[in-house]
Structure formats: structure tokens, C-alpha cells
Scaffold this active site. Structure first.
Site, PDB file in Angstrom:
ATOM      1  N   ARG A 100      49.287  32.689  43.037  1.00  0.00           N
ATOM      2  CA  ARG A 100      50.141  32.733  42.101  1.00  0.00           C
ATOM      3  C   ARG A 100      50.610  31.500  41.089  1.00  0.00           C
ATOM      4  NH1 ARG A 100      50.637  37.985  41.325  1.00  0.00           N
ATOM      5  NH2 ARG A 100      50.496  39.616  42.575  1.00  0.00           N
ATOM      6  N   MET A 155      43.541  37.666  47.266  1.00  0.00           N
ATOM      7  CA  MET A 155      44.204  38.773  46.992  1.00  0.00           C
ATOM      8  C   MET A 155      42.990  39.581  45.999  1.00  0.00           C
ATOM      9  SD  MET A 155      48.129  37.160  45.200  1.00  0.00           S
ATOM     10  CE  MET A 155      49.307  36.973  46.195  1.00  0.00           C
ATOM     11  N   GLY A 156      43.477  40.827  46.595  1.00  0.00           N
ATOM     12  CA  GLY A 156      42.844  41.912  44.819  1.00  0.00           C
ATOM     13  C   GLY A 156      42.749  42.962  45.836  1.00  0.00           C
ATOM     14  N   ILE A 188      46.248  38.021  37.936  1.00  0.00           N
ATOM     15  CA  ILE A 188      44.897  37.221  38.809  1.00  0.00           C
ATOM     16  C   ILE A 188      43.967  38.458  38.983  1.00  0.00           C
ATOM     17  CG2 ILE A 188      47.216  35.533  40.044  1.00  0.00           C
ATOM     18  CD1 ILE A 188      46.563  36.469  42.290  1.00  0.00           C
ATOM     19  N   ASP A 189      44.600  39.514  39.601  1.00  0.00           N
ATOM     20  CA  ASP A 189      43.014  40.126  40.110  1.00  0.00           C
ATOM     21  C   ASP A 189      42.894  40.517  39.471  1.00  0.00           C
ATOM     22  OD1 ASP A 189      44.573  40.173  42.206  1.00  0.00           O
ATOM     23  OD2 ASP A 189      45.475  42.509  42.468  1.00  0.00           O
ATOM     24  N   ARG A 228      39.441  31.591  63.324  1.00  0.00           N
ATOM     25  CA  ARG A 228      40.491  31.658  62.615  1.00  0.00           C
ATOM     26  C   ARG A 228      40.556  32.247  60.873  1.00  0.00           C
ATOM     27  NH1 ARG A 228      42.961  26.950  65.498  1.00  0.00           N
ATOM     28  NH2 ARG A 228      42.178  27.123  67.376  1.00  0.00           N
TER      29      ARG A 228
END
Length: 341
Positions: free
Chosen positions: A274, A169-170, A126-127, A265
Site C-alpha cells: 500500500r 493482499m487479496g 490496490i485489490d 519459508r
């Protein structure tokens, strides 16, 4: 010919689409037989295989995850790993493998190919950080999920006039953060490729409040402040030497709140990126990768990886991908900088 199919590393929308297309074309066009390796390289080490035929892959196209299971097992961290894999393949009369994975799984595949195991690689993550391919399947789905989350967070942020930090993500590359941040209208986007100045981030946040709108900050989990270190969940490492990330979002929220005097926040999207059904694009790309991977096996093009170049699927040597990460081009980041802050 009997072929083993393996999915390794983190799960990813589109894995089942690859498995389906590999088996359907391999059986119907070439008369190949297939077995699936359970749980990535762990199954290859433990001789854990299941039969795969056309009936076994029916109906899996829209399903997320992988029917074969996955793991972050590094076969070279296990005693006699290469010998055990060879024995597993020999026990099932396997002549070649199709290995579906990201940088770590394909890195192991590259070394196994050098050791004489016949295999073809299929890039997934996914990255979107596998070198040699324009896109990996799973990325489009992850960006869509992150963008929808940002859209929803705009309304709640403005209702309370607070900063919302969205952590995506990453680890080494900020493709998801950049694409979802731009698509979702974020005010600040932080990537691993460019260490950020927390004072500048806070200045952008204040500027957003001055226009009577609430700021949205999108940060890749691997984003790092100029003066500081990568934020870690803990110090444990997986078998490929990676530490667990996640935590930069909470750190940013604390810093923004303390420095600006306004509420902040954090929302960590995590594994929701994912999961679930793959997008139409990811199903299409994964299916094409599978079809071309079977062709590569038929042609004896072992030690290669199928890749997307423009609209074409090509074959590139696995050696060309090893040890390389596809990061965001600084020029692309600069192209969108007018929208940040």
C-alpha cells in the site's frame, strides 16, 4: 458550490493525485470551493473538516497515502449516523461530496446517496476488485512492488534451495497474486476464486526441485484450501464485518515443509504493497478520475461513480456496484495455467 472530498478505507497510492486534480480543476475551471473530510466517514460523523485550495494540494502528486487521512468507519454502525453527516455538511455549507474509496466506502456512499446526499464516487483499491471499472488506481503500484519482491526472492530461494511462499493482499479476489505471480515467474499461484489442493501444490513444489530450481509460491491472503477454512489472524471484525486475514502463507510453508521434507519459508508483503509513491500509471488514472469526478458534480450527475472502460472514463450508477466484487475470470486463470507448476 462547496464540495467536500473524502477518502475512506485502506490507504492507497494515488489518493493524493485524485485530491489534487479534483481541487485544481474545480477551483480553476468552475470556481468551486472545497473542504476535506478528515479520516474518512469518521470525520463526517465528528464534524472534522479542513480547508482545501490549490496551495494545499501543491506537491502531493507523488506522495503515497492521503493528506486527508482515512479509516474503516461505517457510518451506519454509529448512532444517528446519517443525521450527524447531514449536520456536518450543513455546518460547512457543503452542497456535494466526492467520495474516494473501495467497496465498503462506496457501499456506504450508495446508501447515503439514496438518502438524498449529493455525491459522486471514485473507485480505489490496490485489490482491483471494485465492480464496474476495468482498473482501480493503486493496483498497478501494488503489483509492481510485489513483482519486485518476487524477483528478489528467487535469488535467495535458489541460494538455499528452499521453497519461498509469498503472501500478497487479496481478500476476495486474486488480481495482485495473478499479475505479480505471472510477472515474477512464480511456480504456484493461489487465488481466493479457486480453492487449492495442497497435495497438488506439493507435487508442483517437488517437480520444481527436480529441475534443480527453488520454487516460489504466491498466495493471495484470501486463498483457501479445498479441505479447510480461510486462515485468520484472529476472530475480530471491523465495522464492515471483515475479519483480519494473513496467515495462509505461514500455513502453506508448514504444510509444504512437512509433506515434502524440504525447507520452506514465508514472506508476507502486507502493507508494504500500500505504501510509497504511486506508479506513473496510477498517477495518470487517479488524475483522470479526479477530473471526471468534478465534471460529474458540475453536471449534477449524483449517485454515480467514475470508472475506466477501456481507455475511456465513464459514469455508472453507484447502485450497480453495490454488493458486487470483481473477481478474476476463470478463463484468465486458465490462460496462464501452463506456467504454473
Amino acid at each position: 458550490m462547496k464540495i467536500a472530498v473524502l477518502t475512506g478505507g485502506g490507504d492507497c497510492p494515488g489518493l493524493n493525485a485524485v485530491i489534487r486534480s479534483v481541487v485544481r480543476k474545480g477551483v480553476q475551471d468552475y470556481g468551486f470551493e472545497f473542504v476535506g473530510v478528515r479520516d474518512g466517514w469518521l470525520g463526517a460523523l465528528r464534524n472534522n473538516m479542513i480547508p482545501l485550495d490549490v496551495a494545499a494540494v501543491g506537491g502531493i502528486l507523488p506522495r503515497g497515502g492521503t493528506i486527508l487521512g482515512s479509516s474503516r468507519t461505517n457510518p451506519f454502525k454509529h448512532e444517528d449516523g446519517i443525521r450527524r453527516i447531514r449536520e456536518t455538511l450543513a455546518a460547512h455549507d457543503v452542497e456535494a461530496m466526492i467520495v474516494i474509496g473501495g467497496e465498503d466506502t462506496l457501499g456506504a456512499a450508495t446508501e447515503l446517496s439514496r438518502q438524498g446526499i449529493n455525491l459522486v464516487g471514485v473507485p480505489k483499491t490496490i485489490d482491483n476488485d471494485v465492480a464496474g471499472t476495468d482498473y482501480t488506481f493503486g493496483f498497478d503500484t501494488a503489483v509492481g512492488i510485489a513483482t519486485e519482491a518476487i524477483d528478489r526472492l528467487h535469488t535467495t530461494a535458489e541460494s538455499h534451495m528452499r521453497t519461498l511462499v509469498v503472501e500478497v493482499m487479496g481478500r476476495h479476489s486474486g488480481w495482485i497474486a495473478l499479475h505479480a505471480g505471472v510477472a515474477g515467474g512464480a511456480n504456484v499461484i493461489l487465488l481466493p476464486e479457486r480453492p487449492f489442493d495442497i497435495d497438488q501444490v506439493c507435487a508442483w513444489v517437488k517437480k520444481r526441485f527436480e529441475t534443480n530450481y527453488a520454487p516460489i509460491v504466491v498466495a493471495a491472503e484470501g486463498a483457501v484450501p479445498k479441505e479447510g477454512e480461510m486462515v485468520l489472524k484472529d476472530q475480530s471484525h471491523d465495522e464492515y464485518g471483515h475479519v483480519r486475514l494473513s496467515g495462509i502463507g505461514e500455513w502453506l510453508a508448514r504444510e509444504i515443509e512437512g509433506r515434502t521434507g524440504t525447507e520452506a519459508r514465508t514472506t508476507v508483503l502486507g502493507h508494504v504493497q500500500r505504501g510509497g509513491t504511486p506508479s506513473a500509471f496510477d498517477r495518470w488514472l487517479a488524475t483522470r478520475f479526479g477530473l471526471h469526478a468534478v465534471d460529474a458534480v458540475r453536471d449534477g450527475a449524483f449517485g454515480t461513480m467514475v470508472a475506466l472502460h477501456g481507455t475511456d472514463i465513464v459514469r455508472i450508477p453507484l447502485d450497480e456496484t453495490r454488493g458486487r466484487i470483481k473477481v478474476v475470470d476463470p478463463a484468465l486463470y486458465d490462460e496462464f495455467e501452463v506456467f504454473f507448476g
